[in-house]
Design a protein around this motif. Structure first.
Motif, PDB file in Angstrom:
ATOM      1  N   UNK A 622       0.867  -1.181   0.000  1.00  0.00           N
ATOM      2  CA  UNK A 622       0.000   0.000   0.000  1.00  0.00           C
ATOM      3  C   UNK A 622       0.898   1.223   0.000  1.00  0.00           C
ATOM      4  N   UNK A 623       0.693   2.227  -0.921  1.00  0.00           N
ATOM      5  CA  UNK A 623       1.569   3.399  -0.987  1.00  0.00           C
ATOM      6  C   UNK A 623       1.366   4.315   0.219  1.00  0.00           C
ATOM      7  N   UNK A 624       2.277   5.269   0.432  1.00  0.00           N
ATOM      8  CA  UNK A 624       2.200   6.227   1.535  1.00  0.00           C
ATOM      9  C   UNK A 624       1.069   7.204   1.311  1.00  0.00           C
ATOM     10  N   UNK A 625       0.428   7.771   2.443  1.00  0.00           N
ATOM     11  CA  UNK A 625      -0.666   8.719   2.365  1.00  0.00           C
ATOM     12  C   UNK A 625      -0.701   9.630   3.563  1.00  0.00           C
ATOM     13  N   UNK A 626      -1.826  10.381   3.755  1.00  0.00           N
ATOM     14  CA  UNK A 626      -2.007  11.341   4.847  1.00  0.00           C
ATOM     15  C   UNK A 626      -3.367  11.079   5.461  1.00  0.00           C
ATOM     16  N   UNK A 627      -3.476  11.217   6.821  1.00  0.00           N
ATOM     17  CA  UNK A 627      -4.734  11.057   7.523  1.00  0.00           C
ATOM     18  C   UNK A 627      -4.843  12.104   8.619  1.00  0.00           C
ATOM     19  N   UNK A 628      -6.130  12.452   8.979  1.00  0.00           N
ATOM     20  CA  UNK A 628      -6.399  13.448  10.020  1.00  0.00           C
ATOM     21  C   UNK A 628      -6.772  12.708  11.280  1.00  0.00           C
ATOM     22  N   UNK A 629      -6.130  13.079  12.405  1.00  0.00           N
ATOM     23  CA  UNK A 629      -6.338  12.415  13.697  1.00  0.00           C
ATOM     24  C   UNK A 629      -6.848  13.446  14.679  1.00  0.00           C
ATOM     25  N   UNK A 630      -7.899  13.062  15.448  1.00  0.00           N
ATOM     26  CA  UNK A 630      -8.427  13.944  16.497  1.00  0.00           C
ATOM     27  C   UNK A 630      -7.495  13.926  17.703  1.00  0.00           C
ATOM     28  N   UNK A 631      -7.157  15.126  18.181  1.00  0.00           N
ATOM     29  CA  UNK A 631      -6.308  15.268  19.368  1.00  0.00           C
ATOM     30  C   UNK A 631      -7.184  15.760  20.495  1.00  0.00           C
TER      31      UNK A 631
END
Length: 837
Positions: A622-631
């Protein structure tokens, strides 16, 4: 018509100086009474003599003979170095001494004084004489804080003068030009020029010590004799010649354990004797006092009260505090890989031959290691050291020189007889026999007045048998003395002149005395043989050793299960592994075998299987990507202290403390006692043979190694060897020629006395000179241009015959060897290449 020059219409003479009346004033250089010191410096009897020598250019200027740094006196702020001619700027100081500062350009003639503040300022011979000083002489000029000159000294030696400034040399007396009158020729001027007397220096040898003879010691001559002194005589000794052995190398297996003979060193027993080194005695010993320590309890700190602080009481309260609010963040999602495993061949299958340890059995055999023989042992000679005295130099007698004794005798040698003469000046009135005024003082043609000589006109009579001192003209013989009302001539008695001479007189002749020189000896150490060297023969038995070699025990191998073929050859191990001889497979390619194995060694065949290795590879899934995480929001629990009870103070009673202090109590006072001192002994140990040397049997473990068997190629023996005598080279002195004496002629000693002798009288010469009557400004310009072309100046050709032109004429005359008299005469004009008329 001839011109007659009469005042005030007569022609002005072309010469530096002033016209003194109508008479002819003759001035000459004076060298009368000149004294020379040991350094070549000169002094004159009068200032006029010194001035005349400087003006005539024949003066020998003073040269300092010592060196001393400048030393300032009270009131002097600075010191600097100048030339004597630079004193021309000190007009005020020179005027205070009635000097003309401009006259320092010619130099100075100052009276030599003996001491200034305890320090000699001139050589002793020149004290009381007038000494000439060069205008270029370096001086120390001392000045005050305002820069005004105070005094001058000689720069090299810091010696002073008779005053704060030296006396300058005045200008030379002028000579008036007198035009020859009767029947003078037109356009002609003549001047009577005075040539001073000439002097030469003469010397005389004065005997100080007569010639004598002295006896001189001729020392003895020695020669070195080299001798050979026997230190150790020639001896003979037996030298063991070892047997020559050859070696045979055999490859053998392990040898069994055996025995070997090992030498046992001799043992000695010691006998100790006590030698008394100090006799028994008694000594007084002081017994110190004895004290007993008792422990006493004393108060250390008394009972007291203190104020104690009771701290405040706190409790902790927890609170939750938000640190950061809830938020979101962006995270990078890395690439996801999956793992794949691949099997890779690392090493292929190989065949290896490994040595096999087969059962063996030892086979013993006896081998000769060394044949039976004998050896010869030398017995060293017994020597004794002997010290003998040897004469190096025999007893002799030497001559000692006793020098001759001399006595210094001081004598007065007369160098001139007493005489009377007329001297000019009121300075001589106190010594005068008769005083005559200058008016009417006429000198007769013989240079005398009233039967006595006039100073500077005639020779001074010399001492009996000597030469004249040579006095030169220093005065004047005027024809008209109307200008000199206050001057006088004094008849003065001049005493005889003496000079102190020291000479050596022989008091006792030189002799010699004999001194005995004892013989010289040197101790020589040499070796003397007490017992000659010998030899002894010692038998050496043959040496054998047991050699064990290992061979394969095939019967035991068969019993252990080893496999054999039909011919009885070993083919496999009990486990079925193939067996071969190492020589059969060593040459095959690709075979791994220990190359150190022997050709009869057995090896077994071992197959090493191929080796594989698993290699892990990572494959992207699976290629590299970006995700949003709740802090979520961040909180923190904090603790803080809350005061429950405040701090206070209370009074506390502190009980007294005690400590135990040790106290010394005298039990027994200090006493003395006599203690016997035993004698001192020193142990002397002697060694005696307890058990002689022997051999013992030592077990030798079995070894397996290659052995080399020695073979005797030549039996051991002995040979006689000559030990040469030992000599030492001794060098001693032997008299070659004995001491003697000889007579040596000691020449007489002389001292040289030097004085000045007049060789030519002063004379007057009539010369034609250039004057206003026979000179035109154009002619003067021609002369000036000729002087400029010759390199003598003057600076400008202005047609005026003034001081710069006359100075240039004087320099030209001196350089060309012409008479220097201060005039521009016709001969000088012709020498310049200019026609006089």
């Amino acid at each position: 018509m001839k011109k007659s020059l009469t005042p005030p219409d007569r022609a002005r003479p072309l010469r530096r100086g002033a016209l003194l009346g109508g008479g002819l004033l003759l001035a000459g250089a004076a060298h009368a009474g000149m004294v020379t010191d040991a350094h070549g410096n000169v002094g004159y009897d009068s200032a006029a003599e010194c001035d005349a020598a400087v003006q005539a250019g024949s003066a020998r200027f003073y040269q300092p003979v010592t060196t001393r740094p400048p030393a300032r006196q009270k009131g002097e702020a600075a010191v600097r170095t100048i030339a004597l001619r630079e004193l021309a700027s000190a007009t005020a100081q020179a005027a205070g001494l009635r000097y003309s500062a401009a006259d320092y350009a010619r130099g100075a003639c100052d009276l030599g004084i003996r001491h200034v503040k305890g320090r000699p300022d001139i050589t002793p011979e020149l004290v009381g004489k007038w000494v000439p000083f060069s205008p270029d002489m370096r001086l120390n000029l001392y000045s005050d804080a305002a820069g005004q000159p105070l005094r001058v000294t000689m720069a090299q030696c810091d010696n002073g003068f008779s005053g704060h400034l030296p006396r300058p040399v005045p200008p030379a007396p002028s000579v008036a030009v007198q035009v020859v009158a009767p029947q003078p020729s037109p356009n002609q001027c003549f001047a009577n020029i005075l040539h001073p007397a000439r002097f030469e220096t003469r010397s005389e040898q004065v005997l100080i010590a007569p010639a004598t003879r002295r006896e001189e010691v001729v020392p003895a001559t020695w020669r070195a004799v080299t001798e050979q002194v026997l230190v150790q005589p020639e001896t003979r000794r037996q030298v063991a010649v070892p047997a020559e052995l050859g070696s045979v190398t055999e490859n053998v297996v392990l040898r069994p354990a055996g025995t070997r003979d090992e030498p046992v060193a001799p043992t000695f027993r010691t006998t100790t004797e006590q030698l008394q080194t100090k006799a028994p005695s008694t000594r007084v010993e002081v017994l110190p006092p004895v004290y007993r320590t008792e422990m006493r309890r004393v108060v250390d700190v008394p009972e007291h009260t203190v104020q104690r602080v009771v701290p405040a009481v706190y409790k902790e309260v927890e609170e939750t505090v938000q640190v950061s609010p809830a938020t979101t963040r962006t995270e990078a999602v890395p690439t996801r890989y999956r793992t794949e495993v691949e099997r890779v061949l690392v090493r292929p299958e190989v065949v290896q031959y490994v040595p096999v340890r087969l059962p063996t059995r030892p086979v013993a055999e006896q081998r000769l290691r060394a044949d039976a023989t004998t050896r010869v042992e030398p017995v060293a000679p017994v020597m004794q050291t002997v010290v003998e005295p040897v004469e190096v130099r025999p007893a002799t007698v030497r001559k000692v020189e006793v020098p001759a004794a001399y006595e210094i005798v001081t004598e007065q040698v007369k160098i001139s007889e007493p005489y009377r003469e007329w001297r000019r000046g009121r300075a001589w009135v106190g010594q005068a026999i008769e005083v005559v005024p200058l008016r009417g003082f006429i000198v007769d043609p013989a240079g005398q007045f009233k039967g006595y000589n006039v100073a500077g006109r005639t020779l001074v009579p010399a001492a009996s048998g000597g030469a004249s001192r040579g006095i030169v003209d220093i005065g004047a013989t005027p024809a008209d003395n109307s200008q000199f009302e206050d001057d006088v001539w004094c008849l003065v008695e001049v005493p005889a002149q003496y000079q102190t001479v020291q000479r050596k007189v022989l008091k006792a002749p030189a002799t010699t005395s004999d001194v005995a020189v004892p013989a010289e000896y040197r101790n020589v150490t040499r070796q003397v043989v007490l017992r000659e060297a010998t030899q002894r023969v010692v038998p050496v038995p043959a040496v054998y050793h047991s050699v064990y070699r290992q061979e394969v025990d095939f019967e035991r191998a068969r019993a252990l299960g080893y496999q054999f073929d039909a011919s009885g050859e070993l083919v496999a191990t009990p486990s079925g592994q193939r067996l071969v001889r190492a020589a059969a497979v060593a040459s095959q390619p690709g075979v791994q075998i220990d190359r150190a194995l022997g050709p009869d060694s057995w090896v077994r065949e071992v197959r090493i299987p191929a080796e594989y290795r698993n290699v892990t590879r990572y494959v992207p899934e699976q290629p590299a990507g970006v995700r949003v995480v709740d802090v979520p929001a961040a909180v923190r629990t904090i603790k803080r202290r809350v005061e429950v009870q405040p701090a206070r103070t209370e009074t506390v009673l502190v009980p007294a403390t005690y400590k135990t202090v040790p106290t010394q109590v005298l039990v027994r006072a200090e006493t003395t006692r006599a203690v016997p001192e035993p004698g001192e002994y020193q142990a002397v140990t002697r060694y005696e043979l307890d058990q002689p040397a022997s051999l013992r049997q030592v077990a030798v473990p079995a070894l397996v190694q290659p052995m080399q068997r020695p073979v005797v190629t030549r039996a051991a023996g002995v040979r006689d060897e000559v030990v040469p005598a030992v000599y030492r080279t001794e060098t001693r002195q032997v008299i070659d020629q004995p001491a003697s004496t000889r007579w040596v002629d000691v020449p007489a000693q002389y001292e040289t006395l030097t004085w000045q002798v007049k060789v030519a009288e002063a004379r007057e010469e009539r010369r034609e000179v250039m004057c206003e009557t026979n000179t035109h400004p154009d002619k003067i310009r021609d002369v000036q241009r000729a002087l400029q072309a010759a390199g003598f100046g003057p600076a400008a050709a202005d047609g005026v015959l003034a001081a710069p032109t006359l100075d240039a004429v004087a320099r030209y005359q001196q350089a060309r060897g012409l008479p220097v008299h201060g005039y521009l005469d016709v001969d000088t004009v012709r020498a310049l290449g200019v026609a006089p008329n």
